[in-house]
Scaffold this motif. Structure first.
Motif, short mmCIF file in Angstrom:
data_model
loop_
_atom_site.label_atom_id
_atom_site.label_comp_id
_atom_site.label_asym_id
_atom_site.label_seq_id
_atom_site.Cartn_x
_atom_site.Cartn_y
_atom_site.Cartn_z
N GLN A 1 0.82 -0.61 -0.08
CA GLN A 1 -0.09 -0.30 0.01
C GLN A 1 0.64 1.19 -0.24
OE1 GLN A 1 -4.14 -0.82 2.08
NE2 GLN A 1 -2.82 -0.41 2.93
N THR A 2 1.93 0.99 0.68
CA THR A 2 2.42 2.48 0.79
C THR A 2 2.88 2.74 -0.62
OG1 THR A 2 2.89 1.91 3.07
CG2 THR A 2 4.53 3.87 2.13
N LEU A 3 3.49 2.02 -0.69
CA LEU A 3 4.16 1.83 -2.12
C LEU A 3 3.28 2.51 -3.37
CD1 LEU A 3 7.05 0.78 -4.51
CD2 LEU A 3 5.92 -1.00 -5.12
N PHE A 4 2.72 1.69 -3.60
CA PHE A 4 1.13 2.29 -4.11
C PHE A 4 1.02 3.38 -4.46
CE2 PHE A 4 -0.68 -2.79 -4.48
CZ PHE A 4 0.90 -3.08 -5.05
N PHE A 5 0.70 3.64 -3.09
CA PHE A 5 0.62 5.52 -2.60
C PHE A 5 2.15 6.36 -2.61
CE2 PHE A 5 -2.70 4.65 0.07
CZ PHE A 5 -3.56 5.08 0.03
N LYS A 6 3.23 6.15 -3.56
CA LYS A 6 3.71 6.47 -3.49
C LYS A 6 4.70 6.68 -5.03
CE LYS A 6 6.98 6.01 0.79
NZ LYS A 6 8.33 5.68 1.29
N VAL B 1 -6.75 16.87 -18.01
CA VAL B 1 -8.22 16.64 -17.50
C VAL B 1 -8.75 14.81 -18.56
CG1 VAL B 1 -9.09 18.64 -18.01
CG2 VAL B 1 -8.50 17.58 -20.47
N GLY B 2 -8.92 14.11 -17.91
CA GLY B 2 -10.03 13.12 -18.61
C GLY B 2 -8.63 12.32 -18.56
N TYR B 3 -8.13 12.35 -16.78
CA TYR B 3 -6.72 12.24 -16.34
C TYR B 3 -6.98 10.70 -15.91
CZ TYR B 3 -2.93 10.95 -13.43
OH TYR B 3 -1.81 9.71 -12.76
N LYS B 4 -6.47 9.15 -16.60
CA LYS B 4 -6.26 7.71 -15.55
C LYS B 4 -5.75 7.42 -15.55
CE LYS B 4 -10.91 7.92 -17.66
NZ LYS B 4 -12.27 8.18 -17.15
N GLN B 5 -5.65 6.31 -14.41
CA GLN B 5 -4.32 6.02 -13.84
C GLN B 5 -4.57 3.58 -13.91
OE1 GLN B 5 -2.90 6.81 -9.48
NE2 GLN B 5 -1.33 7.96 -10.78
N CYS B 6 -3.38 3.68 -14.02
CA CYS B 6 -3.43 1.84 -13.97
C CYS B 6 -2.47 1.51 -13.51
CB CYS B 6 -4.38 1.77 -15.72
SG CYS B 6 -5.13 2.59 -16.53
N PHE B 7 -3.16 0.24 -12.57
CA PHE B 7 -1.56 -0.57 -12.30
C PHE B 7 -1.68 -1.31 -12.73
CE2 PHE B 7 -2.44 2.28 -8.71
CZ PHE B 7 -1.67 2.25 -7.75
N ASP B 8 -0.43 -1.96 -13.71
CA ASP B 8 -0.35 -3.07 -14.16
C ASP B 8 0.65 -4.14 -12.86
OD1 ASP B 8 -1.85 -2.04 -15.76
OD2 ASP B 8 0.44 -1.34 -16.71
N LEU B 9 -0.31 -5.25 -12.50
CA LEU B 9 0.88 -6.10 -11.17
C LEU B 9 1.17 -6.91 -12.36
CD1 LEU B 9 -1.99 -6.29 -8.69
CD2 LEU B 9 -0.67 -4.40 -8.76
N GLU B 10 2.64 -7.14 -12.60
CA GLU B 10 3.03 -7.79 -13.32
C GLU B 10 3.35 -9.19 -12.74
OE1 GLU B 10 5.98 -6.03 -15.99
OE2 GLU B 10 5.03 -5.03 -16.66
N GLY B 11 3.35 -9.96 -10.90
CA GLY B 11 4.09 -10.91 -10.65
C GLY B 11 5.10 -10.30 -10.03
N GLU B 12 5.88 -11.48 -9.83
CA GLU B 12 7.01 -11.40 -9.85
C GLU B 12 8.17 -10.47 -10.23
OE1 GLU B 12 8.33 -15.86 -9.90
OE2 GLU B 12 7.87 -15.99 -8.62
N CYS B 13 7.45 -9.74 -12.17
CA CYS B 13 8.52 -8.86 -12.58
C CYS B 13 8.46 -7.68 -11.92
CB CYS B 13 8.02 -8.78 -13.54
SG CYS B 13 8.16 -10.37 -15.03
N GLY B 14 7.40 -7.51 -11.03
CA GLY B 14 7.38 -6.20 -10.46
C GLY B 14 5.33 -5.26 -10.49
N VAL B 15 5.16 -4.12 -11.02
CA VAL B 15 5.17 -3.13 -10.94
C VAL B 15 4.56 -2.14 -10.99
CG1 VAL B 15 4.42 -1.83 -8.41
CG2 VAL B 15 2.59 -2.13 -9.49
N VAL B 16 3.64 -1.78 -12.16
CA VAL B 16 3.90 -0.87 -13.31
C VAL B 16 2.47 0.27 -12.99
CG1 VAL B 16 4.03 0.35 -15.15
CG2 VAL B 16 5.03 -2.28 -15.19
N VAL B 17 2.42 1.23 -12.76
CA VAL B 17 2.13 2.20 -12.56
C VAL B 17 1.72 2.88 -13.93
CG1 VAL B 17 1.06 3.73 -10.83
CG2 VAL B 17 2.05 2.33 -9.85
N ARG B 18 0.97 3.81 -14.96
CA ARG B 18 0.55 4.31 -15.66
C ARG B 18 -0.20 5.42 -15.60
NH1 ARG B 18 -2.36 2.16 -19.58
NH2 ARG B 18 -2.45 0.05 -18.73
N GLY B 19 -0.04 6.56 -15.70
CA GLY B 19 -1.08 7.44 -15.92
C GLY B 19 -1.50 8.01 -16.82
N LEU B 20 -2.13 8.85 -17.63
CA LEU B 20 -2.49 9.21 -19.19
C LEU B 20 -3.56 10.51 -19.53
CD1 LEU B 20 -4.16 6.80 -21.59
CD2 LEU B 20 -3.37 6.82 -19.68
#
Length: 852
Positions: free
Chosen positions: A209-214, A236-255
């Motif tokens: 949780q702490t990592l995702f907030f950061k 405007v039209g801001y979207k944020q996505c969390f891609d949970l890639e398992g052992e590879c890690g986590v990717v947070v994208r915003g557009l």
């Protein structure tokens, strides 16, 4: 720009019993920001401690304030053993960093002082524990003092405001559109780090949780820097996505879409409402058929001097990708719609550099851009991106609607703009197109050419003529694949994707035919990947556009399917691959039906996947201030593997549950319905539905009370619609309106996936909030089962969201999204874990005296 953050801990209440011998708690608080930690005194033997602490001060750069959440941890003091954790509060500090110039308000008299200044957060916030949920509340006060710093090499983006709203925010004037902005950050997931060989649930969940907030703060800061570089001040039209890639890690994208916004003063706002432009009709704040706007889209160099309109063949100065993430646009901004464009790619995970992910998305965006150019369009509207991951394989998807846009909506481009049909005229040359389509003359102006059907990911454009009411269109396809790993798995998925898309579009065509529609708006197509199965699903709102040819009746469609293949081939023109533009992929859609429909909603319900409800006036109804957001989540083992029919059946079952629970609100509209299908575990199927129920009442009962409009036509001029509705009694719900909404100010916090609050006017945008919570339990059966666990968690998340909105001075959260709801369970071990990511725009709204 350095800043001084001051935090005061006032009190706590309703804390859990941590000392069984005395049924009390010895509570104290740890306050952490970055690497600095403070502790309060221990308040002994009470469940409602009173600390009234001193001011704890943190001095740090604004870049750190953007990245780091304020962490408030409540602990139980133990003399002879380790202190026990009660729970935590994560506080997003970005609302404190908004400049006062961007906080727009038409009426400051009814707002608290801290909201006007925008530099204080105070209130009771729920204390959350990943193993037990909400465990009491803590009362805090947070203040921020920023010091001016003219450092040209600064790493922060203070002052950039983010809006999840998919339309231009109410109360703002659009000065310029600068284009598409995006960013992604990559990090190792604590759930899979090598140090956690022996997993401790609470510590691992809190670390995640702490990592995702950061990461959420980092993505916004980096996007904000890009926005500053191109001279904009908002996203405007801001979207944020969390891609949970398992052992590879986590990717947070915003557009999102970078724009320059200016607040509209109270006088300007009132004048705009009093004298609407004929090309941009304003609607009432509660009108759900035409989404309300706070301004007209006019971009000028100087007052009263318009910028020349962009020609269809002239590229826009919007950076490398002319993409817009908004789904709703003012009248005149969109000149022509070309059609849906999309691109998909299958990638093999294992590389942990963020640059690699960037290159993957670059490939897809270039492909989408080339498809739009092949349709003679200069932009892609309602653009979105989506990923699905299973093991070491990832499917990336990008889609939008190719369109020709103008930078000046006040200039008429065609003589027949008054009919509102030119937007559906094809923008490309029929002779130079790579495939042949059955085109016909527009049925409204009898001049331009239109296609047989229209597919769009955007909402219904203002001024469009629609016959009848909209209907929900749904299609799903499943395809079994072999169990394999690595490159073989990626190849298996890649080979199956074209066939899934083919079958999906085939089903969509037949859904249109069976529902009597010739267009789909708000179309959403996504692919889900599991261990042994691929699932493709599509949802949208079917409409019947007056400009397009009438759809085939089901009887005519069946006759066409059953006719001889040679006769069909004579009617269809052959594909000529040696002529025209070559930059487009070709998918031929057949006439096989396949799958089942989700059924017609019961009397009293209208349903739509867009911000508005097309054709609401066709049944003589108008929205009233009776609101209810709903969330439904269904998950089960599917043995054998789920089929297209079983997915449609379960989706229909979910909707039936929604209809039943909302039967007391009828007649009502289910607006902005969002469906998400997931395959979280082998042989598991999960379907979630989020939407907004808005009460409806008969138009004639409100004609004398409100000067509203429905579908862009003023109510006082809608007697023709009223008479036509009376002549078609079968379309009108038999149940009379029973809504008695309050005339006074509402209490609590309204949460809605809509970009506005029906029956209210937005006075302030107080910041974009994003939350990521994890809930884990090892006593699922004792707590009422998996369904009780999940929906109880959702209720706790909404309670936390409402408390944070209240703490920054808001009374509503609009553009609410639940972008992630990942549920895993082990029936034999009586365990379950759920991850939820929600967000939206915190606002202060003022409810109108009128009920609609």
């Amino acid at each position: 720009m350095p800043g001084k953050l001051k935090v005061k801990i006032i009190a706590g209440r309703n804390l859990p019993v941590m000392d069984r011998s005395s049924d009390t708690t010895d509570a104290f608080v740890e306050i952490k920001l970055g690497t600095v930690t403070y502790k309060t005194d221990v308040c002994r033997k009470t469940l409602n401690p009173q600390w009234n602490s001193e001011w704890y001060k943190f001095e740090m750069e604004d870049a750190e304030l953007q990245d780091e959440p304020l962490q408030i941890r409540l602990m139980d003091y133990d003399t002879y053993s380790a202190n026990d954790a009660i729970g935590k509060v994560y506080l997003n500090l970005n609302p404190l960093l908004l400049p006062s110039s961007l906080v727009v308000s038409q009426d400051y008299s009814n707002l608290p002082n801290n909201q006007v200044k925008g530099l204080t957060i105070s209130g009771w916030l729920p204390v959350y524990d990943t193993m037990h949920g909400i465990r009491g509340e803590v009362n805090i006060v947070v203040k921020l003092d920023l010091f001016e710093d003219f450092n040209r090499f600064r790493q922060s983006s203070c002052g950039i405001q983010f809006f999840s709203s998919s339309m231009i925010p109410e109360g703002y004037e659009l000065k310029a559109i600068h284009g598409f902005v995006e960013e992604l950050v990559f990090a190792d997931d604590p759930e899979y780090q090598w140090i956690d060989k022996i997993r401790t649930p609470r510590s691992t969940n809190e670390a995640r949780q702490t990592l995702f907030f950061k990461l959420n703060g980092q993505v916004k800061r980096k996007i904000g820097l890009k926005v500053l570089d191109i001279g904009a001040n908002s996203v405007v039209g801001y979207k944020q996505c969390f891609d949970l890639e398992g052992e590879c890690g986590v990717v947070v994208r915003g557009l999102g879409t970078a724009v320059t916004l200016d607040p509209i003063t109270s006088l300007e706002f009132q004048e705009t409402k009093r004298e609407p432009s004929p090309l941009c009709r304003r609607s009432s704040d509660s009108d759900i058929s035409v989404v309300p706007r706070g301004n007209s889209l006019v971009i000028t160099d100087k007052p009263n001097k318009p910028i020349p309109a962009v020609r269809p063949t002239e590229p826009l100065d919007m950076g490398e990708y002319p993409f817009l993430t908004l789904t709703k646009y003012p009248a005149g901004f969109i000149q022509h719609i070309g059609g849906v464009v999309s691109a998909r790619a299958v990638k093999l995970l294992g590389v942990d550099e963020a640059e690699t992910r960037d290159s993957w998305w670059t490939e897809l965006r270039l492909e989408v851009r080339s498809h739009a150019r092949a349709l003679a369009c200069n932009a892609v509207i309602a653009y979105s991106e989506h990923t699905t991951v299973w093991d070491d394989v990832c499917i990336l998807s990008a889609s939008g609607t190719a369109a020709v846009i103008s930078q000046n909506p006040n200039i008429k481009q065609m003589d027949n703009d008054e009919t509102g049909c030119s937007i559906y005229h094809i923008p490309y040359n029929e002779a130079s197109h790579p495939f042949r389509m059955k085109l016909s003359k527009c049925l409204q102006c009898k001049n331009g050419k239109v296609g047989e059907i229209l597919l769009s990911t955007a909402d219904l454009m203002d001024g469009s003529n629609v016959d009848g009411k909209g209907s929900l269109i749904q299609a799903s396809v499943t395809r079994v694949k072999r169990e394999c790993k690595g490159e073989m798995n990626a190849k298996e998925v890649s080979d199956a994707l074209p066939f899934i898309e083919y079958e999906l579009h085939t089903q969509l065509m037949h859904r249109l035919s069976s529902s009597g529609c010739n267009g789909i708006i708000g179309l959403k197509v996504e692919i889900c990947l599991g261990e042994r199965i691929l699932v493709g699903y599509a949802t949208g709102t079917g409409i019947r556009l007056s400009a397009l040819p009438p759809p085939l009746s089901p009887t005519e469609n069946n006759d066409l399917v059953g006719s001889d293949e040679d006769d069909i081939e004579e009617e269809l023109r052959e594909l000529d691959l040696n002529s025209g533009n070559k930059e487009t992929n070709i998918v031929e859609v057949g006439n096989d039906c396949g799958g089942g429909n989700v059924g017609v909603p019961p009397d009293g319900f209208l349903i739509s996947t867009t911000q508005g409800i097309p054709g609401a006036s066709a049944v003589g109804l108008v929205p009233v201030r009776n609101l209810q957001m709903f969330t439904q989540i269904w998950k089960a083992k599917m043995c054998p593997l789920p089929s297209s029919a079983s997915i449609s059946s379960q989706f229909h079952r979910l909707l039936q549950g929604v209809y039943f629970k909302l039967r007391g609100m009828t007649p009502c509209a289910l607006a902005n319905l969002k469906v998400k299908v997931d395959l979280p575990q082998p042989d598991d199927l999960q379907i979630s539905v989020v939407g907004m129920a808005v009460g409806l009442a008969e138009i004639e009962k409100h004609l004398n009370n409100c000067n509203s409009n429905i579908d862009g036509i003023e109510l006082k001029m809608s007697r023709v619609d009223e008479e036509s509705a009376k002549n078609t009694p079968t379309n009108r719900p038999s149940r009379k309106s029973i809504h008695t909404p309050p005339r006074e100010q509402r209490y609590g916090v309204d949460v809605t996936p809509l970009c506005y609050v029906p029956g209210a006017r937005i006075s302030n945008y107080l910041g974009n909030l994003n939350f990521f919570f994890i809930r884990e339990s090892s006593c699922i059966r004792e707590s009422g089962g998996l369904s009780s666990f999940v929906h109880g968690f959702v209720a706790e998340v909404l309670a936390i969201v409402r408390a944070h909105v209240t703490a920054i001075g808001g009374n509503a959260l609009i553009s609410y999204t639940m972008s992630e709801c990942y549920l895993m369970n082990n029936t034999h071990k009586n365990q379950a874990q759920c991850l939820i990511n929600v967000g939206g725009d915190a606002v202060f709204v003022k409810y109108t005296e009128c009920n609609v």
